[in-house]
Design an enzyme around this catalytic site. Structure first.
Site, PDB file in Angstrom:
ATOM      1  N   CYS B 180       0.853  -1.203   0.000  1.00 39.69           N
ATOM      2  CA  CYS B 180       0.000   0.000   0.000  1.00 39.69           C
ATOM      3  C   CYS B 180       0.883   1.246   0.000  1.00 39.69           C
ATOM      4  CB  CYS B 180      -0.902   0.024   1.228  1.00 39.69           C
ATOM      5  SG  CYS B 180      -1.800  -1.493   1.545  1.00 39.69           S
ATOM      6  N   HIS B 184       0.890   5.265  -1.276  1.00 41.17           N
ATOM      7  CA  HIS B 184       0.145   6.066  -0.296  1.00 41.17           C
ATOM      8  C   HIS B 184       0.960   6.524   0.912  1.00 41.17           C
ATOM      9  CE1 HIS B 184      -3.566   5.418  -2.475  1.00 41.17           C
ATOM     10  NE2 HIS B 184      -3.354   4.122  -2.495  1.00 41.17           N
ATOM     11  N   ARG B 228     -12.813  -0.828  -1.646  1.00 42.46           N
ATOM     12  CA  ARG B 228     -11.561  -0.100  -1.906  1.00 42.46           C
ATOM     13  C   ARG B 228     -10.348  -0.991  -1.619  1.00 42.46           C
ATOM     14  NH1 ARG B 228     -10.025   2.998  -5.502  1.00 42.46           N
ATOM     15  NH2 ARG B 228      -8.458   1.390  -5.555  1.00 42.46           N
ATOM     16  N   CYS B 232      -7.688  -2.178  -4.586  1.00 38.92           N
ATOM     17  CA  CYS B 232      -6.241  -1.943  -4.525  1.00 38.92           C
ATOM     18  C   CYS B 232      -5.471  -3.264  -4.645  1.00 38.92           C
ATOM     19  CB  CYS B 232      -5.857  -1.232  -3.228  1.00 38.92           C
ATOM     20  SG  CYS B 232      -6.083   0.567  -3.291  1.00 38.92           S
TER      21      CYS B 232
END
Lengths: 210, 271
Positions: B180, B184, B228, B232
């Site tokens: 992730c 991010h 979500r 991803c």
């Protein structure tokens, strides 16, 4: 004696405490992963198995020690394979198609990529993270801009090899780089990596036009 | 260069020479302004559908969900979502809104979990309407609109979920080597033209977490945080991450705690 043992333990805990904590957390993450994906049609559980490089980069949050970084560079460099005939400059026109494509390798039962749509193999998905052709506005910025890559660097053998190697396995030079190991992980074939190399380096490539 | 360039020509030239990114940003800003028109959010229709569904007696036990406990007691919906994820004594684990919905649908209504999980999300490729799960989550979440994001951090399991969730956030796996954090963990990053939230930027993550569930214009439906998480992972080329699984709940715990103090502004509207 007892006191000495205590002091020693305290010293060891100070020195290795954080390492142990990281190990402990990694083990917990492994357990989390093992309980959060279900095998079945369309799934490929082998993708969740980390290799040593992924493990180390995860545990250190992409900040490996200098010694570990060297080990990663060495290990990843050894994975690089070249296309038949060692021709590292391929066809830039095919490279242009590959850098645009973002298709391929998405799996699962919900929305897997369909094989029949996948003419010409996986895309390199380069625009997701890099600016390339100056005419393409929709370029991401997670990686550096590569616009004018060859115009800036020339097309010597050293540059060609460096570029090919970077594309094939970015962690051969930068340990824990954000960039996928495109060749090593089988996203792109050696011939396709050579095509993208040509797209980046070749003076005829649109990427190198003003 | 020709000397008799018209003003119009010059303007066009200037625009063409301007950083292409800047031009992209302008159109994106206009688009965002349109999205911010709250009254025009089709998500409200989905919330209404969710309410009707929530109050309907259904399933093998012919019961509604009105006695479902989202942490503040059975039937107490107001502000419950604002205090999720949290530890639940009956299931002995930390749960988010979606995994808790599954618990209530199985225990109160008698639905079979595997059966429910066969259709989690509307398929935007076929213009499908929202699934029941999506409608229900949108409705329950909306009952915390305007409230502060305040997930509890008292129970050891809640602390553990947050901590392990953050470690999982940095976990790299799959053929893309992504975690992730690849996308991010820094300010000002984009995939193509899509801006990416930096979860370590308080304002950024509050803006994100306070607007889920959200109406996604490109999908034509309301999506929830579980979707979500799945989306991803799908882009990261992993297998499907399981709905309400420990990894999703741990991740959502981490993200929600990062956004603590933000104010829910529901339903959201996004690309």
């Amino acid at each position: 004696m007892k006191n000495h043992t205590l002091i020693l333990s305290a010293l060891l805990a100070g020195a290795f405490g954080s390492v142990h904590a990281a190990e402990d957390l990694s083990a917990k993450v492994d357990k989390l992963v093992a309980s959060s994906f279900k095998p079945g049609e369309g799934q490929d559980m082998s993708r969740l198995v980390q290799d040593d490089t992924q493990k180390l980069c995860s545990k250190t949050r992409n900040n490996p020690s200098a010694k570990d970084a060297d080990a990663i560079n060495k290990r990843e460099r050894a994975t690089i394979k070249y296309p038949d005939g060692n021709k590292l400059m391929g066809d830039w026109k095919n490279g242009e198609k590959l850098v645009k494509g973002g298709f391929g390798m998405r799996i699962g039962a919900i929305e897997p990529d369909k094989a029949d749509k996948q003419k010409g193999g996986n895309g390199g998905n380069c625009y997701a993270c890099h600016a390339l052709d100056p005419k393409e506005v929709a370029a991401g910025n997670i990686g550096p801009s590569l616009t004018g890559y060859g115009a800036l660097r020339g097309a010597s053998d050293d540059i060609v090899t460096y570029t090919y190697d970077k594309l094939y396995n970015a962690q051969a030079t930068v340990a824990c780089s954000s960039m996928p190991r495109m060749g090593h992980n089988g996203i792109l074939t050696p011939a396709q990596v050579a095509d993208i190399t040509a797209y980046l380096v070749s003076p005829e490539s649109p990427l190198n036009q003003k | 260069m020709k000397r008799n360039l018209t003003v119009k020509g010059l303007t066009a030239l200037t625009l063409a020479l301007a950083a292409p990114v800047a031009m992209g940003e302008v159109s994106v800003e206009e688009y965002r302004a349109m999205l911010a028109d709250k009254d025009a959010n089709p998500g409200f229709l989905v919330i209404d559908q969710g309410e009707a569904l929530y109050k309907t007696k259904r399933g093998p036990k012919n019961a509604s969900l009105e006695k479902c406990d989202f942490g503040l007691g059975p039937g107490k919906l107001k502000g419950a979502y604002a205090q999720l994820p949290r530890y639940f004594k009956d299931t002995k684990r930390v749960q988010d809104i979606e995994s808790r919905l599954l618990t209530c649908m199985t225990t109160l209504q008698g639905f079979d979990e595997a059966e429910i999980k066969k259709k989690l999300y509307a398929d935007q490729r076929y213009n499908e309407s929202n699934t029941e799960l999506e409608m229900l989550a949108a409705y329950v979440a909306y009952q915390s609109n305007g409230m502060k994001i305040a997930p509890p951090l008292k129970h050891p399991a809640e602390k553990e979920a947050q901590k392990v969730g953050e470690a999982y956030f940095w976990n790299r796996h799959g053929p893309m080597d992504f975690s992730c954090a690849t996308c991010h963990a820094e300010d000002g990053k984009r995939v193509r033209l899509q801006g990416l939230v930096n979860v370590y930027n308080k304002k950024d993550i509050q803006a994100t977490m306070s607007t889920w569930p959200t109406y996604r214009v490109s999908h034509g439906v309301v999506r929830n945080m579980q979707h979500r998480m799945w989306d991803c992972h799908w882009q990261m080329r992993t297998p499907d991450i399981d709905y309400g699984s420990p990894a999703t709940v741990a991740l959502i715990s981490f993200l929600t705690h990062q956004a603590k103090g933000g104010t829910y502004d529901l339903p959201g509207m996004k690309r």
